[in-house]
Design a protein around this motif. Structure first.
Motif, PDB file in Angstrom:
ATOM      1  N   UNK A 323       4.295   4.815  12.623  1.00 21.49           N
ATOM      2  CA  UNK A 323       3.877   4.147  13.679  1.00 21.49           C
ATOM      3  C   UNK A 323       4.358   4.893  15.048  1.00 21.49           C
ATOM      4  N   UNK A 324       5.235   5.868  14.815  1.00 22.16           N
ATOM      5  CA  UNK A 324       5.395   6.965  15.920  1.00 22.16           C
ATOM      6  C   UNK A 324       4.035   7.678  16.524  1.00 22.16           C
ATOM      7  N   UNK A 325       3.188   8.236  15.484  1.00 20.06           N
ATOM      8  CA  UNK A 325       2.037   8.918  15.748  1.00 20.06           C
ATOM      9  C   UNK A 325       0.802   7.957  15.765  1.00 20.06           C
ATOM     10  N   UNK A 326       0.891   6.941  15.040  1.00 25.72           N
ATOM     11  CA  UNK A 326      -0.250   6.174  14.934  1.00 25.72           C
ATOM     12  C   UNK A 326       0.084   4.437  15.298  1.00 25.72           C
ATOM     13  N   UNK A 327       0.490   4.260  16.658  1.00 23.89           N
ATOM     14  CA  UNK A 327       0.886   3.042  17.038  1.00 23.89           C
ATOM     15  C   UNK A 327       0.397   1.713  16.741  1.00 23.89           C
ATOM     16  N   UNK A 328      -1.272   2.000  16.841  1.00 26.66           N
ATOM     17  CA  UNK A 328      -1.801   0.844  16.455  1.00 26.66           C
ATOM     18  C   UNK A 328      -2.506   0.556  15.141  1.00 26.66           C
ATOM     19  N   UNK A 329      -1.889   1.271  14.057  1.00 27.30           N
ATOM     20  CA  UNK A 329      -2.113   1.285  12.622  1.00 27.30           C
ATOM     21  C   UNK A 329      -1.732  -0.153  12.202  1.00 27.30           C
ATOM     22  N   UNK A 330      -2.553  -0.416  11.229  1.00 27.47           N
ATOM     23  CA  UNK A 330      -2.084  -1.648  10.591  1.00 27.47           C
ATOM     24  C   UNK A 330      -1.631  -1.383   9.096  1.00 27.47           C
ATOM     25  N   UNK A 331      -0.265  -1.587   8.920  1.00 31.29           N
ATOM     26  CA  UNK A 331       0.592  -0.981   7.880  1.00 31.29           C
ATOM     27  C   UNK A 331       0.416  -1.964   6.727  1.00 31.29           C
ATOM     28  N   UNK A 332      -0.179  -1.478   5.439  1.00 26.02           N
ATOM     29  CA  UNK A 332      -0.509  -2.207   4.386  1.00 26.02           C
ATOM     30  C   UNK A 332       0.521  -1.644   2.945  1.00 26.02           C
ATOM     31  N   UNK A 333       1.207  -2.870   2.462  1.00 28.07           N
ATOM     32  CA  UNK A 333       2.107  -2.676   1.341  1.00 28.07           C
ATOM     33  C   UNK A 333       1.275  -3.053   0.067  1.00 28.07           C
ATOM     34  N   UNK A 334       0.698  -2.047  -0.486  1.00 25.40           N
ATOM     35  CA  UNK A 334      -0.474  -2.494  -1.686  1.00 25.40           C
ATOM     36  C   UNK A 334       0.251  -3.338  -2.764  1.00 25.40           C
ATOM     37  N   UNK A 335       1.899  -3.257  -2.819  1.00 24.99           N
ATOM     38  CA  UNK A 335       2.315  -4.119  -3.932  1.00 24.99           C
ATOM     39  C   UNK A 335       2.902  -5.576  -3.836  1.00 24.99           C
ATOM     40  N   UNK A 336       2.574  -6.049  -2.615  1.00 34.24           N
ATOM     41  CA  UNK A 336       3.105  -7.242  -2.151  1.00 34.24           C
ATOM     42  C   UNK A 336       2.533  -8.199  -3.312  1.00 34.24           C
ATOM     43  N   UNK A 337       3.156  -9.182  -3.703  1.00 30.76           N
ATOM     44  CA  UNK A 337       2.608 -10.254  -4.653  1.00 30.76           C
ATOM     45  C   UNK A 337       2.254 -11.367  -3.760  1.00 30.76           C
ATOM     46  N   UNK A 338       0.850 -11.847  -4.339  1.00 30.78           N
ATOM     47  CA  UNK A 338       0.307 -12.940  -3.778  1.00 30.78           C
ATOM     48  C   UNK A 338      -0.056 -14.030  -4.668  1.00 30.78           C
ATOM     49  N   UNK A 339       0.091 -15.361  -4.374  1.00 30.32           N
ATOM     50  CA  UNK A 339      -0.147 -16.309  -5.350  1.00 30.32           C
ATOM     51  C   UNK A 339      -1.798 -16.295  -5.599  1.00 30.32           C
TER      52      UNK A 339
END
Ligand code: PMV
Length: 340
Positions: A323-339
């Motif tokens: 976030x410091x170097x790429x403030x507009x990046x969209x962060x994704x956690x690949x392992x989030x469980x989804x219904x």
């Protein structure tokens, strides 16, 4: 549609028929979610363009909650609503989607309403067709009570879009090229990894639709790039090394392999005649920036698909630095469980 003298949809219908029961049991509605995925070892080149059989195997990471949710309902006529907007029957997405659904209906008169929501930008190198076809196959499996295994569904999703074969699971997924001409051994499987530290950040360059679709780009590269034979060897070696890195939780090895593989794929397409460029100057600037940060000791690596956007690979512990170097990046956690 004919391709090199073959009726594409007739051959696909015969392939799908082998997976279906003799009588379809139709439900009133169904719903499914599939995550988008980003290839770390890329699929680029088809050995069979009708059955979407790849020249090389590939390996991906899912994008967690980013993907497609699709609902199917019985209706009076075929209808499709994508991201809240009704599509006209002549729309390219409508036609491609229902041509795929027809493979399952096998001539049965069951009009459908498809409601689909994509949380990834459509056709901008963010793998929206992968999650779209994977979610559709899951929803069709339920709607027609097919009761197929994920591996079988992967081999079906592959017909919609090759990379969709990898969108049936969360986490690290490997799609083997297979050797059989009938495509029955070309499907993906989830890797038995409990390593959950990998993260992906999306660095936006351009979300407009790409000028050359991936199928067309692949065929052009296979036919005209003098580097294609070495790409095949490189991807085949990278795939094995990447699986080892995933199972050994070795981030620096995995990141270096993924970045090298992506550069090899883009170099191979740039060598096609005429040259094929998906990366733009802003994409190259990001790749350079990441190399410079790495030279300062940060563990960041890049990948990019058939589009201009760049994806940063990093470890969860380094989120603040991203976030410091790429403030507009969209962060994704690949392992989030989804219904669902
Ligand atoms: O699945 P397709 O036909 O959209 O092709 C995907 C191609 C890449 O995204 C560049 C690589 C990959 O393995 O996903």
């Amino acid at each position: 549609m004919r391709f090199e003298g073959v009726d594409v949809w007739a051959r696909r219908a015969a392939y799908v028929a082998d997976f279906l029961p003799s009588r379809l049991l139709v439900k009133g509605a169904s719903e499914a979610f599939a995550p988008a995925n980003i290839a770390l070892c890329k699929y680029w080149g088809k050995r069979d363009a009708v059955l979407n059989l790849p020249v090389n195997g590939s390996l991906s990471i899912s994008l967690g909650a980013l993907g497609t949710r699709t609902c199917l309902f019985r209706a009076d006529q075929d209808e499709m609503v994508l991201n809240g907007r009704a599509l006209l029957p002549e729309d390219k997405v409508f036609r491609r989607t229902f041509a795929f659904v027809d493979l399952f209906r096998q001539g049965l008169d069951v009009p459908l309403r498809i409601e689909s929501v994509n949380s990834v930008a459509t056709a901008a190198g963010l793998a929206s067709s992968a999650s779209a076809f994977a979610a559709l196959v899951l929803a069709l499996n339920d709607f027609f009570t097919l009761d197929l295994s994920r591996e079988r569904l992967s081999a079906l999703a592959r017909l919609g879009s090759g990379s969709a074969a990898r969108s049936l699971w969360q986490g690290f997924v490997r799609w083997d090229r297979g050797i059989k001409a009938d495509g029955s051994d070309s499907f993906a499987r989830v890797l038995p990894s409990s390593w959950q530290a990998l993260r992906v950040a999306l660095l936006e360059v351009d979300f407009t639709e790409k000028a050359v679709g991936s199928s067309e780009g692949m065929q052009h590269t296979v036919k005209t790039s003098p580097l294609f034979a070495s790409w095949e060897d490189c991807a085949t070696r990278d795939l094995e090394a990447m699986e080892e890195a995933v199972l050994g939780c070795d981030f620096d090895r995995l990141g270096a392999l993924a970045e090298g593989n992506m550069l090899a794929m883009h170099a191979t397409m740039m060598a096609a005649r005429p040259a094929l460029f998906y990366l733009k100057s802003a994409s190259f600037a990001l790749l350079e920036r990441v190399r410079a940060l790495r030279a300062e000791g940060l563990s960041f690596f890049c990948t990019a698909d058939a589009g201009a956007n760049v994806k940063l690979l990093y470890l969860a512990k380094d989120e603040d630095l991203v976030l410091k170097f790429f403030p507009s990046a969209v962060l994704v956690n690949p392992f989030v469980a989804v219904d669902g």
